[in-house]
Structure formats: C-alpha cells, structure tokens
Design an enzyme around this catalytic site. Sequence first.
Site, PDB file in Angstrom:
ATOM      1  CE  LYS A  95     -62.180 -10.371   2.957  1.00  0.00           C
ATOM      2  NZ  LYS A  95     -63.290 -10.443   3.906  1.00  0.00           N
ATOM      3  N   GLY A 156     -70.617 -15.736   5.860  1.00  0.00           N
ATOM      4  CA  GLY A 156     -71.912 -15.549   6.521  1.00  0.00           C
ATOM      5  C   GLY A 156     -72.640 -16.828   6.861  1.00  0.00           C
ATOM      6  CB  ALA A 183     -65.363 -16.127   5.226  1.00  0.00           C
ATOM      7  N   GLY A 184     -67.008 -17.509   7.546  1.00  0.00           N
ATOM      8  CA  GLY A 184     -67.686 -18.753   7.896  1.00  0.00           C
ATOM      9  C   GLY A 184     -67.747 -19.054   9.380  1.00  0.00           C
TER      10      GLY A 184
END
Lengths: 265, 65
Positions: A95, A156, A183-184
Amino acid sequence: MSFYGVELGSRLLLGTARYPSPAILADAVKASGAEVVTVSLRREAGRERGGQTFWSFIRGLGLRVLPNTAGCHTVKEAVTTAHMARELFDTPWIKLEVIRDDETLQPDVFGLVEAARVLAEDGFEVFPYTTEDLAVADRLVEAGCRVLMPWGAPIGSARGLNNVYGLKALRAHFPEIPLVVDAGLGVPSHAAAAMELGYDAVLLNTAVAEAGDSVEMARAFAIAVEAGRMAFRARPMEPRDMAVPSTPMIGRAALGDRDRVIEAR
Amino acid sequence: MLISVNGERHELNAETLDAALTALGYGNAKIATAVNGRFVAATLRERTRLSDGDQVEVVAPMQGG
C-alpha cells in the site's frame, strides 16, 4: 473480486492500528470478516520484542497482509520502505503512501506516480493511496498499478465521501480496475455509499478502532459493505427532482371538493 | 567505529552489518534493514561492510492502517 489475481470473498480491508487492545483487534477483525489486514513497520531496538510479538499475533490471524509505507514523504523513503516490507512480510503487495501535507495527509501524487513506477518495474503489486484525480489515476495505471485506492476524505477524519462526483467519474473511467475507497470513512453508511457507487471494496481503520465498541462497529461495517454492494448490483433508480406517487392513482375514489371541481370540467 | 542505529549513536567493534546486529542483540529477530537509506536484504548483511558514520535503520512489523 480479485486484487492482482488473488480472489477475495470480503470487500472490507481493515487496518490494525489504534485498537484498545490486541484482543479487541482480533475480535474486530473476526467480526469484520476481512481477509486482508494492513500492517506497517517501525524502528525496533535490539532487545525490544514489540515487533516480534505483533508479527506472531498477525500470523495467528491467518490472513493476508497488506503492508503500507505510512509516514514516507519522498520517493526514496517509500521505495526503501517497500523493499523492507516485502522482505519482512514476504509479499509483493504494497500500500503505497507518499505524503505531501502533514495537516491533511494529502498524497504527493507526483512522488506517488514515480514511486509506483519504480516499484512496479521491480515486481511489486502496488496499491496506491491517491486522490480521486482522474489524470493521476491514469498515470498510476500507466505506471503499472492494477488497483487504485482513492481517499474518501483525509485519513482519520471520519468525513465520509468528500467528492462523490469525483469518485463516480473515476469508477466510470476505470470500469476494469479494482477501486477501493481508502481513508476518511467514519460510519457504516459512508462505506455503503462507496459500495453503491460501484466501488469494489473499502479500506478503513480508525472508524472501527476508535469506536466505543470496535467489535460491534466492525460487524456494522461488514453489513454495510455487503448491503452497498447488493444495492449496486440491484441497479438503483435515478434520483429526480419532482415527486412521483408510488401508489397508483387510477381507480381512486373521488371524495373531496378538488375531485368535484376536476370532474365538472 | 561510531555508527548510528535508528538514530542512536553506538560505538561498535563490528565490521559488517550482520555483526553489528548481533552485537546489538537482534539475534534472529524478524527485522529488515537499510544502510544510509538503502535497503540491505537479509542475505546481504554478512557481506555489507560498515564504515564510520554509517546510518543503519532496523525495522520490525508494526500495526498500520
């Protein structure tokens, strides 16, 4: 669904950081049904054994690991980290994160493309953490990436899908490339929304790890991912501006003043 | 010889990376290494000679998102 030829049953990839305890992490992973967990690497002192303990724990889960290059800000750092990860975790998967901005953890997309090319040429199977920018995505595919992982929102942040239009455009532009919202995400409805757009999977960590009950939240995300995928396959109706009565009007009894006015015409 | 290991200075009597890791107590730990920012595979540690001022990084598996 497959990533680089590896068939997977679960469309939820889960991070392993920030859990209250290893036991809760293990239970959350199990509840999520994830078959892939993300891991990282950090400095270890000679007589410490933190990394060794964690590695035994991860091996005990019996899942596939996706190591990341978190914290890297340059191509050189990311490439060296990827090599160390390949040796440590014995996988060509990486990743790839090359971060530009510390406040938003926004990817340095220029460095990302360059690092992706270097790594792909060296036999790595790259999962780039990127933005939803179409041109960057195109460059990443050109560089050899066969999976793309656009952010939903900053890592995050729990903001969900910041740019649905951009994510939809990406899906339409790359129908054959596995797309993962990474993400998010903060709540299961965010994951369901990503899956309803036709995304192949979601990757999340903090939303589960920092929930009041990580195990229950992991289960909730698993259900949402499945529901979102089913909804996408069921071909949702298009939204429209005006109301359309769901109950048929034909044969309705004429009982009001408005009906008498209409019938008198 | 003075080398830096994970940002800390160490005075070591070790000519190779492998010897330095043994002296520092890594034993057969699951680690990966880099010297001066370049990855050094486990199979090359015995052949990798260290010089005064070299910067060694030693990493291990860790939780990640």
